[in-house]
Design an enzyme around this catalytic site. Structure first.
Site, PDB file in Angstrom:
ATOM      1  CD  GLU A   1      56.414  41.655  -2.506  1.00 33.23           C
ATOM      2  OE1 GLU A   1      56.971  42.486  -3.236  1.00 33.23           O
ATOM      3  OE2 GLU A   1      56.177  40.482  -2.875  1.00 33.23           O
TER       4      GLU A   1
ATOM      5  CG  ASN B   1      56.801  36.104  -7.578  1.00 27.51           C
ATOM      6  OD1 ASN B   1      57.623  35.928  -6.684  1.00 27.51           O
ATOM      7  ND2 ASN B   1      55.939  35.176  -7.935  1.00 27.51           N
TER       8      ASN B   1
ATOM      9  CG  HIS C   1      54.800  37.054  -1.976  1.00 25.64           C
ATOM     10  ND1 HIS C   1      55.776  37.545  -2.819  1.00 25.64           N
ATOM     11  CD2 HIS C   1      54.838  35.697  -2.125  1.00 25.64           C
ATOM     12  CE1 HIS C   1      56.358  36.543  -3.438  1.00 25.64           C
ATOM     13  NE2 HIS C   1      55.816  35.404  -3.025  1.00 25.64           N
TER      14      HIS C   1
ATOM     15  CB  SER D   1      53.987  35.367  -5.955  1.00 27.66           C
ATOM     16  OG  SER D   1      53.479  34.449  -6.907  1.00 27.66           O
TER      17      SER D   1
END
Length: 293
Positions: A154, A192, A142, A121
């Site tokens: 992601e 994040n 991610h 992340s």
């Protein structure tokens, strides 16, 4: 048709065991590697328990019985079989020194054309690629928690990541029912970079006595229609992982807005890591709904 028949997974924690369950239940052969036998035993028990919910929620599963799921997973503490693995997904702690060591080991055991999915992340994909024989084969992935029930992934293009690698990973993710979103390599990426400061600020609200954890989460569930409040989300991810991620952002951007709340640091020091330890902002040791610690 499976894009990859066999997939290596490094790290048998929450994310690694979830990935192993998700892939094995869709017919993939999985090699789940961890340095600790105890972690592998816990992963096996977690997979057995979590499959009940996954089977209930996903009627389209190829594999219907837990014993068949487990038969698709080889649990190991060595890299012995990784020479024949075309695709590796790494899921260890968000710590660069630890990740660096894993990739230095992997490049000694895997073929040069192996694709490396860095399930992170916040760690730089460019930095990982730079220590591999073929840096264009490294790509960020991610996954959201819990992996079997979350569609969005992601994916992160590092400086060296090739278009061919990106396409192969997009095809793979679509084949397992995921929806990839491509972003560029930057600390925290999108999720994040936004999520961690929000969670950290909610912890500050508790630390400053503004509201109790259950009330902070209630505001987000009822006011913003979040399915899970930020602090329950933090407990699910793991407060140690939250702290590591915040520290990476703090060090990468040198911006005080990412400074971790002292309460978060204290809780990690106390071993209150969230769901995986039994207690975090809420108590998971009871069969009842989580309550404030």
């Amino acid at each position: 048709m499976n894009t990859f028949e066999t997939i290596g997974i490094i790290g048998a924690g929450v994310m690694g065991s979830d990935l192993a369950l998700d892939l094995a239940s869709q017919g993939y052969q999985v090699i789940l590697k961890d340095i600790h036998e105890e972690a592998l035993d816990k992963a096996k028990a977690k997979i057995r328990e979590d499959f009940k919910l996954v089977k209930l929620m996903k009627k389209e599963l190829q594999v219907k019985e837990i014993e068949q799921v487990l038969s698709n997973i080889r649990f190991t503490t060595t890299y012995q079989e990784f020479h024949a693995v075309p695709f590796v997904i790494e899921n260890i702690t968000e710590n660069w020194e630890a990740k660096q060591q894993v990739y230095l080991e992997l490049r000694e055991h895997c073929e040069e054309d192996t694709i490396y999915g860095v399930n992170t992340s916040c760690i730089s994909i460019t930095k990982v690629g730079a220590i591999l024989p073929n840096p264009e084969m490294a790509i960020g992935m991610h996954f959201m928690n819990p992996v079997p029930l979350k569609q969005m992934v992601e994916i992160i293009k590092g400086y060296y990541t090739s278009g061919d690698t990106i396409q192969k990973i997009k095809d793979f993710l679509k084949a397992i029912g995921k929806k990839p979103v491509l972003v560029n390599d930057s600390p925290g990426f999108v999720t994040n970079r936004v999520l961690m400061p929000m969670i950290n600020e909610c912890i500050w609200a508790v630390h400053d006595g503004v509201a109790a954890p259950q009330d902070v989460d209630k505001i987000f569930r009822l006011g913003f229609s979040h399915k899970m409040g930020p602090l329950a989300t933090a407990d699910l991810i793991g407060l140690d992982t939250i702290l590591n991620s915040i520290m990476v952002l703090y060090e990468s951007y040198n911006d005080p807005k990412y400074r971790p709340c002292p309460l978060l640091v204290k809780m990690v020091d106390a071993g209150l890591l969230g769901k995986k330890s039994g207690k975090g902002f809420f108590d998971y040791t009871s069969v009842l709904a989580p309550s404030r610690v």
